[in-house]
Design a protein around this motif. Structure first.
Motif, PDB file in Angstrom:
ATOM      1  N   ASP A  67     -17.943 -69.446  -0.702  1.00  0.00           N
ATOM      2  CA  ASP A  67     -17.446 -69.224  -2.060  1.00  0.00           C
ATOM      3  C   ASP A  67     -18.550 -69.251  -3.109  1.00  0.00           C
ATOM      4  N   ALA A  68     -19.786 -69.122  -2.679  1.00  0.00           N
ATOM      5  CA  ALA A  68     -20.919 -69.210  -3.604  1.00  0.00           C
ATOM      6  C   ALA A  68     -21.001 -67.974  -4.491  1.00  0.00           C
ATOM      7  N   ARG A  69     -21.051 -68.210  -5.780  1.00  0.00           N
ATOM      8  CA  ARG A  69     -21.221 -67.133  -6.762  1.00  0.00           C
ATOM      9  C   ARG A  69     -22.611 -67.203  -7.390  1.00  0.00           C
ATOM     10  N   LEU A  70     -23.174 -68.419  -7.467  1.00  0.00           N
ATOM     11  CA  LEU A  70     -24.506 -68.591  -8.035  1.00  0.00           C
ATOM     12  C   LEU A  70     -25.339 -69.437  -7.077  1.00  0.00           C
ATOM     13  N   VAL A  71     -26.402 -68.840  -6.580  1.00  0.00           N
ATOM     14  CA  VAL A  71     -27.319 -69.508  -5.661  1.00  0.00           C
ATOM     15  C   VAL A  71     -28.639 -69.724  -6.380  1.00  0.00           C
ATOM     16  N   LEU A  72     -29.139 -70.956  -6.328  1.00  0.00           N
ATOM     17  CA  LEU A  72     -30.436 -71.296  -6.910  1.00  0.00           C
ATOM     18  C   LEU A  72     -31.377 -71.615  -5.765  1.00  0.00           C
ATOM     19  N   ASP A  73     -32.461 -70.861  -5.663  1.00  0.00           N
ATOM     20  CA  ASP A  73     -33.443 -71.016  -4.584  1.00  0.00           C
ATOM     21  C   ASP A  73     -34.703 -71.650  -5.174  1.00  0.00           C
ATOM     22  N   VAL A  74     -34.827 -72.958  -4.982  1.00  0.00           N
ATOM     23  CA  VAL A  74     -35.947 -73.735  -5.507  1.00  0.00           C
ATOM     24  C   VAL A  74     -37.164 -73.498  -4.614  1.00  0.00           C
ATOM     25  N   GLY A  75     -38.253 -73.017  -5.196  1.00  0.00           N
ATOM     26  CA  GLY A  75     -39.439 -72.726  -4.402  1.00  0.00           C
ATOM     27  C   GLY A  75     -39.226 -71.517  -3.515  1.00  0.00           C
ATOM     28  N   CYS A  76     -38.723 -70.439  -4.089  1.00  0.00           N
ATOM     29  CA  CYS A  76     -38.365 -69.238  -3.309  1.00  0.00           C
ATOM     30  C   CYS A  76     -39.562 -68.509  -2.724  1.00  0.00           C
ATOM     31  N   GLY A  77     -40.769 -68.789  -3.230  1.00  0.00           N
ATOM     32  CA  GLY A  77     -41.964 -68.131  -2.701  1.00  0.00           C
ATOM     33  C   GLY A  77     -41.851 -66.624  -2.793  1.00  0.00           C
ATOM     34  N   ALA A  78     -42.201 -65.957  -1.723  1.00  0.00           N
ATOM     35  CA  ALA A  78     -42.176 -64.491  -1.670  1.00  0.00           C
ATOM     36  C   ALA A  78     -40.818 -63.950  -1.243  1.00  0.00           C
ATOM     37  N   GLY A  79     -39.776 -64.762  -1.391  1.00  0.00           N
ATOM     38  CA  GLY A  79     -38.421 -64.265  -1.179  1.00  0.00           C
ATOM     39  C   GLY A  79     -37.938 -64.212   0.255  1.00  0.00           C
ATOM     40  N   ALA A  80     -38.341 -65.139   1.074  1.00  0.00           N
ATOM     41  CA  ALA A  80     -37.926 -65.127   2.480  1.00  0.00           C
ATOM     42  C   ALA A  80     -36.408 -65.114   2.633  1.00  0.00           C
ATOM     43  N   MET A  81     -35.702 -65.798   1.747  1.00  0.00           N
ATOM     44  CA  MET A  81     -34.244 -65.912   1.875  1.00  0.00           C
ATOM     45  C   MET A  81     -33.468 -64.831   1.117  1.00  0.00           C
ATOM     46  N   VAL A  82     -34.134 -64.039   0.331  1.00  0.00           N
ATOM     47  CA  VAL A  82     -33.431 -63.111  -0.560  1.00  0.00           C
ATOM     48  C   VAL A  82     -32.543 -62.131   0.195  1.00  0.00           C
ATOM     49  N   GLU A  83     -33.048 -61.500   1.232  1.00  0.00           N
ATOM     50  CA  GLU A  83     -32.220 -60.529   1.977  1.00  0.00           C
ATOM     51  C   GLU A  83     -30.998 -61.195   2.593  1.00  0.00           C
ATOM     52  N   GLU A  84     -31.153 -62.413   3.065  1.00  0.00           N
ATOM     53  CA  GLU A  84     -30.011 -63.140   3.629  1.00  0.00           C
ATOM     54  C   GLU A  84     -28.943 -63.382   2.559  1.00  0.00           C
ATOM     55  N   PHE A  85     -29.372 -63.768   1.363  1.00  0.00           N
ATOM     56  CA  PHE A  85     -28.415 -64.004   0.284  1.00  0.00           C
ATOM     57  C   PHE A  85     -27.829 -62.697  -0.238  1.00  0.00           C
ATOM     58  N   ARG A  86     -28.640 -61.672  -0.310  1.00  0.00           N
ATOM     59  CA  ARG A  86     -28.127 -60.363  -0.785  1.00  0.00           C
ATOM     60  C   ARG A  86     -26.943 -59.901   0.056  1.00  0.00           C
ATOM     61  N   ARG A  87     -27.038 -60.079   1.359  1.00  0.00           N
ATOM     62  CA  ARG A  87     -25.959 -59.648   2.257  1.00  0.00           C
ATOM     63  C   ARG A  87     -24.696 -60.499   2.075  1.00  0.00           C
ATOM     64  N   ARG A  88     -24.854 -61.730   1.680  1.00  0.00           N
ATOM     65  CA  ARG A  88     -23.727 -62.659   1.630  1.00  0.00           C
ATOM     66  C   ARG A  88     -23.119 -62.825   0.234  1.00  0.00           C
ATOM     67  N   LEU A  89     -23.882 -62.513  -0.805  1.00  0.00           N
ATOM     68  CA  LEU A  89     -23.357 -62.682  -2.168  1.00  0.00           C
ATOM     69  C   LEU A  89     -22.301 -61.630  -2.486  1.00  0.00           C
ATOM     70  N   PRO A  90     -21.261 -62.025  -3.192  1.00  0.00           N
ATOM     71  CA  PRO A  90     -20.264 -61.030  -3.625  1.00  0.00           C
ATOM     72  C   PRO A  90     -20.857 -60.136  -4.718  1.00  0.00           C
ATOM     73  N   ALA A  91     -20.144 -59.068  -5.027  1.00  0.00           N
ATOM     74  CA  ALA A  91     -20.622 -58.114  -6.038  1.00  0.00           C
ATOM     75  C   ALA A  91     -20.859 -58.786  -7.381  1.00  0.00           C
TER      76      ALA A  91
END
Length: 163
Positions: A67-91
């Protein structure tokens, strides 16, 4: 000072190897990955993708993104997790990543500029990992780039290993 010089030499070597790495990423159909020198900045190059997949699988098992609508990635670096979140985040979802490493944030901003759900912030705080190598504001004065209590998930995947 010696540590800074050694990091600079390592970064130069990775920059020089970047054309070969980019060709390899294209050949293996992984052009979305950051340049080699940025992947190395966040840890082991060989673990960049697998660590993100394993973290996403862990979050899925715990149903933390359900049910996550807002994800905060502390220390995201070069975005290792971004693609994973992009697939899972709602529109209507939103991802905010921030880091002290300005070059990583600039790369992320360029890479994912087309997705309005994603934003990346530079945390201008004193850190040996930031561009200023220790310059910047005291960490106590920094405020996360979202309102208190507004994030549905706060991830600090690689922060604690640097403390």
């Amino acid at each position: 000072m010696i540590e800074h010089a050694l990091r600079s030499v390592r970064t130069l070597g990775l920059w020089l190897a970047s054309p070969l790495d980019r060709a390899w990423l294209l050949a293996t159909r992984r052009p979305h990955l950051p340049p080699l020198w940025l992947r190395r900045h966040t840890g082991s190059v060989s673990a960049f993708e697998s660590a993100a997949r394993e973290t996403a699988a862990f979050l899925d098992r715990l149903e933390l993104l359900k049910d996550a609508r807002l994800v905060l990635d502390v220390g995201c670096g070069a975005g290792a997790m971004v693609e994973e979140f992009r697939r899972r985040l709602p529109a209507d979802g939103r991802y905010v990543g921030f880091d002290v490493h300005a070059a990583s944030i600039r790369w992320c901003r360029r890479r994912w500029a087309a997705d309005p759900r994603l934003s990346f912030e530079i945390a201008p705080i004193a850190s040996p990992y930031g561009a200023a190598f220790g310059g910047g504001a005291p960490v106590e004065s920094y405020r996360f780039p979202v309102d208190n209590g507004s994030a549905d998930l706060v991830l600090a995947k690689s922060v604690f290993t640097h403390l």
